[in-house]
Design an enzyme around this catalytic site. Structure first.
Site, PDB file in Angstrom:
ATOM      1  N   HIS A 198       0.824  -1.216   0.000  1.00  0.00           N
ATOM      2  CA  HIS A 198       0.000   0.000   0.000  1.00  0.00           C
ATOM      3  C   HIS A 198       0.857   1.266   0.000  1.00  0.00           C
ATOM      4  CE1 HIS A 198      -4.022  -1.809   0.811  1.00  0.00           C
ATOM      5  NE2 HIS A 198      -3.220  -2.836   1.025  1.00  0.00           N
ATOM      6  N   ASP A 204       3.621   9.581  -0.764  1.00  0.00           N
ATOM      7  CA  ASP A 204       2.435   8.853  -0.312  1.00  0.00           C
ATOM      8  C   ASP A 204       2.135   7.763  -1.333  1.00  0.00           C
ATOM      9  OD1 ASP A 204      -0.579  10.230   1.296  1.00  0.00           O
ATOM     10  OD2 ASP A 204       0.223   8.184   1.198  1.00  0.00           O
TER      11      ASP A 204
HETATM   12  P1  ADP Z   1      -3.049   6.643   4.963  1.00  0.00           P
HETATM   13  O1  ADP Z   1      -3.415   5.288   4.445  1.00  0.00           O
HETATM   14  O2  ADP Z   1      -1.577   6.947   4.924  1.00  0.00           O
HETATM   15  O3  ADP Z   1      -3.669   6.943   6.302  1.00  0.00           O
HETATM   16  P2  ADP Z   1      -4.923   7.667   2.997  1.00  0.00           P
HETATM   17  O4  ADP Z   1      -5.259   9.084   2.608  1.00  0.00           O
HETATM   18  O5  ADP Z   1      -4.708   6.673   1.908  1.00  0.00           O
HETATM   19  O6  ADP Z   1      -3.687   7.766   3.965  1.00  0.00           O
HETATM   20  O7  ADP Z   1      -6.104   7.078   3.887  1.00  0.00           O
HETATM   21  C1  ADP Z   1      -6.550   7.787   4.984  1.00  0.00           C
HETATM   22  C2  ADP Z   1      -7.914   7.203   5.327  1.00  0.00           C
HETATM   23  O8  ADP Z   1      -8.171   7.513   6.668  1.00  0.00           O
HETATM   24  C3  ADP Z   1      -9.006   7.828   4.467  1.00  0.00           C
HETATM   25  O9  ADP Z   1     -10.032   6.858   4.224  1.00  0.00           O
HETATM   26  C4  ADP Z   1      -9.502   8.946   5.369  1.00  0.00           C
HETATM   27  O10 ADP Z   1     -10.887   9.219   5.166  1.00  0.00           O
HETATM   28  C5  ADP Z   1      -9.320   8.331   6.756  1.00  0.00           C
HETATM   29  N1  ADP Z   1      -9.069   9.380   7.744  1.00  0.00           N
HETATM   30  C6  ADP Z   1      -8.034  10.240   7.793  1.00  0.00           C
HETATM   31  N2  ADP Z   1      -8.159  11.051   8.862  1.00  0.00           N
HETATM   32  C7  ADP Z   1      -9.300  10.671   9.499  1.00  0.00           C
HETATM   33  C8  ADP Z   1      -9.979  11.100  10.679  1.00  0.00           C
HETATM   34  N3  ADP Z   1      -9.514  12.090  11.437  1.00  0.00           N
HETATM   35  N4  ADP Z   1     -11.102  10.472  11.027  1.00  0.00           N
HETATM   36  C9  ADP Z   1     -11.586   9.466  10.257  1.00  0.00           C
HETATM   37  N5  ADP Z   1     -11.014   9.001   9.140  1.00  0.00           N
HETATM   38  C10 ADP Z   1      -9.874   9.597   8.780  1.00  0.00           C
HETATM   39  O1  F6P Z   2      -2.235   2.633   4.368  1.00  0.00           O
HETATM   40  C1  F6P Z   2      -0.957   2.635   4.883  1.00  0.00           C
HETATM   41  C2  F6P Z   2      -1.004   2.270   6.355  1.00  0.00           C
HETATM   42  O2  F6P Z   2       0.281   2.195   6.889  1.00  0.00           O
HETATM   43  C3  F6P Z   2      -1.710   0.948   6.605  1.00  0.00           C
HETATM   44  O3  F6P Z   2      -0.865  -0.170   6.448  1.00  0.00           O
HETATM   45  C4  F6P Z   2      -2.113   1.160   8.023  1.00  0.00           C
HETATM   46  O4  F6P Z   2      -3.116   0.279   8.441  1.00  0.00           O
HETATM   47  C5  F6P Z   2      -2.615   2.597   7.975  1.00  0.00           C
HETATM   48  O5  F6P Z   2      -1.691   3.251   7.118  1.00  0.00           O
HETATM   49  C6  F6P Z   2      -2.665   3.255   9.342  1.00  0.00           C
HETATM   50  O6  F6P Z   2      -1.429   3.055  10.009  1.00  0.00           O
HETATM   51  P1  F6P Z   2      -1.431   2.215  11.386  1.00  0.00           P
HETATM   52  O7  F6P Z   2      -2.030   0.860  11.042  1.00  0.00           O
HETATM   53  O8  F6P Z   2       0.015   2.141  11.778  1.00  0.00           O
HETATM   54  O9  F6P Z   2      -2.285   2.992  12.356  1.00  0.00           O
END
Ligand code: ADP
Ligand code: F6P
Length: 484
Positions: A169, A383
Site C-alpha cells: 500500500h 504517499d
Molecule cells: P493513509 O493510508 O496513509 O492513512 P490515505 O489518505 O490513503 O492515507 O487514507 C486515509 C484514510 O483515513 C481515508 O479513508 C480517510 O478518510 C481516513 N481518515 C483520515 N483522517 C481521518 C480522521 N480524522 N477520522 C476518520 N477518518 C480519517
Molecule cells: O495505508 C498505509 C497504512 O500504513 C496501513 O498499512 C495502516 O493500516 C494505515 O496506514 C494506518 O497506520 P497504522 O495501522 O500504523 O495505524
C-alpha cells in the site's frame, strides 16, 4: 505434508496488520469496536463486504490475549495477539521506525535495530500460521502491506496449494535507498513467496523488480521474475504488477444525498462564521503528509495579507497515529506549536485562522467536511496513493471544489485535473492555494467532472477484481502443476 490445511476453510483470506475494527477500551473499562485508521482498511473492508465468507486475519489493537474469532459485517475476523514488546519492536519499531521512513524517501532517518528484526520475523510467522489454518484448499491468501513482507514465503512453505497475493500500500523505494536495509534479501525473498505482487505506481513496481535483479541476481523479463527452485525443485514465475488502489466511490457519493449530512455541512460553515472559503486538510498525523509545508504556506499567505482570515479559514483534521514513535511525537509538537503561532498572530478573536482537530471522525462527519470544503490540500512529501484525494472527488457530485494535489502522492498519476504542486516549493504552493481560492465555478466544474469520471469508474471493486483476476490467471496453471 500440509500440516495446517483445514478441510473447509475460506476461499479468500485477507492478512493485514490491522483488523478492519480496533478494540478500544472505554473509561469505564468496557471495550468497543471502532473502524481502524488508514487507507488499507478503507479500501479492503468495502471489498470484503462483497465476498461471501471472506476471512480477515489481523491485530485487534492492544496487547496480550486476543479476542476469539468473531463475525462482523459478514466477515470472519481472526484476531492475532501481540505482546507488549512485539507492539514495540515489530509494529512501532521495525514497521514504523525502520520500514516506513525507508520506503518514504527517508524523509526521517530509518532506525536499524537487530532485536526489532527478531520480533518482526516472529510476528510475521504468527500471521502466516493463522492464515494457513483458515485458508481453504487451493484458496486465495491476500497479504497486505509492509508490516507483513515475510508472510507470503512463510505461507508457501506450509500451504503450497494456496494462491498467494501481496499488495504494497505504500511506495517501494529506489534500490539505492532499499539497499540500506540490513535484512534486504530476506525481505525480498519473503515477498517473492507470492504469485502476484501489487504496487500503487509503475515506479514502485520497477523499483521492486530492479531490487530483485540487483540484490538477488534473479532473472527478470519485464515485470515477470523467475525465482530459482531450491535444489531440484522447479523454478517459479512471480508477476509484479501495478494496481492503483481506490475507494468505494459510489457509497461515498451516495452519502452526500443524506439530508442530515447536508445539514451538518451547512452547520460546519456556520460554526466557522460563514467564511467565503473553507480550505481543508485531512491526514493521519504523519511526517509524510507535508502538513508543516501546508501550514507554512498558509501562515505566509496570512502574513502577506494575501488572504483575510475572516474570508478564508483552514480546517486541519489530524488523526492520531503511532503516537509512541519519536518522529510522530516530534511532528505533533511542531504542528501544534505552528497552529498556535499562526492563530496567535492572525486569528480574529473567537475565530481561528486554522481550526485544528486532533481526533478521528466517522465517515458521515468526514463527508460533511468534504462537502463544506471549497478547497482540499493534499501536500504529501511521499504517499503510496492518498485516498483522501479520491474521497473528496467522490464527495462532490455538485461538481464544485478544487483539489490541490502533490505530485509525490500516487493519486497524482490518475487525478490529472487536480492543481498539481511540488510541496517543497512553498511559493508554488502559495500561488496554487490562491488560484484554488479564486477559481470560478465553470473552471471548477470542468476539472471536477473530469476527476469524478476517473474516480467513479476506477473504484476499489475494480481494483480488487483486477488484482484477483491476475492472481487467478497466474495461480491457476501453477496450481495444476503444483497439485500433480
Ligand atoms: P493513509 O493510508 O496513509 O492513512 P490515505 O489518505 O490513503 O492515507 O487514507 C486515509 C484514510 O483515513 C481515508 O479513508 C480517510 O478518510 C481516513 N481518515 C483520515 N483522517 C481521518 C480522521 N480524522 N477520522 C476518520 N477518518 C480519517
Ligand atoms: O495505508 C498505509 C497504512 O500504513 C496501513 O498499512 C495502516 O493500516 C494505515 O496506514 C494506518 O497506520 P497504522 O495501522 O500504523 O495505524
Amino acid at each position: 505434508e500440509d500440516a495446517q490445511r483445514p478441510e473447509a476453510g475460506h476461499e479468500l483470506v485477507v492478512v493485514a496488520n490491522r483488523l478492519p475494527v480496533d478494540s478500544r477500551t472505554l473509561p469505564d473499562g468496557a471495550t468497543e469496536w471502532v473502524t481502524s485508521p488508514g487507507g488499507l482498511v478503507t479500501a479492503m473492508e468495502s471489498v470484503m463486504r462483497t465476498v461471501d465468507s471472506g476471512a480477515w486475519v489481523g491485530w485487534a489493537g492492544g496487547t496480550g490475549e486476543a479476542p476469539s474469532p468473531f463475525v462482523a459485517d459478514g466477515m470472519h475476523l481472526y484476531p492475532v495477539p501481540l505482546a507488549g514488546h512485539e507492539v514495540e519492536r515489530y509494529y512501532e519499531g521495525f514497521s514504523n521506525a525502520t520500514l516506513w521512513p525507508l520506503y518514504h524517501d527517508v524523509i526521517v532517518d530509518p532506525e536499524f535495530h537487530r532485536t526489532w528484526w527478531d520480533d518482526y520475523q516472529r510476528v510475521n510467522r504468527r500471521f502466516a500460521r493463522a492464515a494457513a489454518e483458515v485458508a481453504a484448499p487451493g484458496g486465495i491468501v491476500w497479504v497486505h502491506d509492509y508490516q507483513l513482507q515475510l508472510v507470503p514465503a512463510m505461507i508457501r512453505e506450509t500451504r503450497p496449494d494456496a494462491r498467494i497475493g501481496f499488495f504494497n500500500h505504500i511506495p517501494f523505494p529506489p534500490v539505492e535507498l532499499f539497499s540500506q536495509l540490513p535484512k534486504r534479501n530476506q525481505i525480498l525473498r519473503g515477498l517473492l513467496g507470492a504469485d502476484v505482487l501489487g504496487f500503487q505506481r509503475e515506479g514502485d513496481t520497477l523499483n521492486f523488480v530492479a531490487a530483485v535483479r540487483k540484490l538477488l541476481g534473479y532473472h527478470t523479463d519485464g515485470q515477470t521474475i523467475t525465482v530459482p527452485g531450491l535444489g531440484t525443485a522447479p523454478s517459479r514465475e512471480v508477476q509484479a504488477r501495478t494496481f492503483p488502489i481506490s475507494i468505494d466511490s459510489q457509497s461515498v457519493s451516495d452519502l452526500t444525498e443524506d439530508p442530515d449530512i447536508q445539514e451538518r455541512a451547512r452547520q460546519l460553515r456556520a460554526d466557522m462564521g460563514d467564511p467565503a472559503k473553507i480550505v481543508l486538510g485531512v491526514d493521519r498525523l504523519d511526517y509524510t503528509k507535508g502538513i508543516r509545508h501546508r501550514l507554512k504556506a498558509w501562515g505566509e499567505l496570512l502574513a502577506d495579507g494575501a488572504i483575510d482570515p475572516r474570508d478564508a479559514v483552514m480546517i486541519q483534521v489530524a488523526t492520531p497515529s503511532r503516537e509512541r514513535v519519536d518522529a510522530y511525537r516530534q511532528l505533533r509538537d511542531e504542528v501544534e506549536l505552528t497552529v498556535g503561532r499562526i492563530n496567535g498572530d492572525h486569528a480574529p478573536i473567537g475565530r481561528p485562522a486554522i481550526s485544528y482537530q486532533h481526533r478521528s471522525f466517522d465517515r458521515r462527519d468526514m463527508t460533511a467536511l468534504y462537502m463544506a470544503a471549497d478547497v482540499v490540500l493534499v501536500t504529501a512529501l511521499r504517499d503510496g496513493m492518498n485516498l483522501v484525494a479520491k474521497e473528496y472527488v467522490a464527495s462532490r457530485p455538485d461538481e464544485q471544489g478544487v483539489l490541490v494535489l502533490s505530485e509525490f502522492a500516487g493519486a497524482a498519476d490518475e487525478l490529472r485535473a487536480a492543481l498539481r504542486v511540488n510541496p517543497h516549493d512553498i511559493d508554488e504552493l502559495k500561488s496554487s492555494i490562491l488560484r484554488a481560492l479564486a477559481m470560478g465555478e465553470d473552471e471548477q466544474r470542468e476539472a471536477m467532472t473530469s476527476l469524478r469520471r476517473q474516480v467513479m469508474d476506477h473504484d476499489v471493486q475494480a481494483w480488487a477484481h483486477a488484482f484477483l483476476d491476475e492472481l487467478e490467471s497466474v495461480g491457476r496453471d501453477e496450481i495444476t502443476t503444483r497439485r500433480i
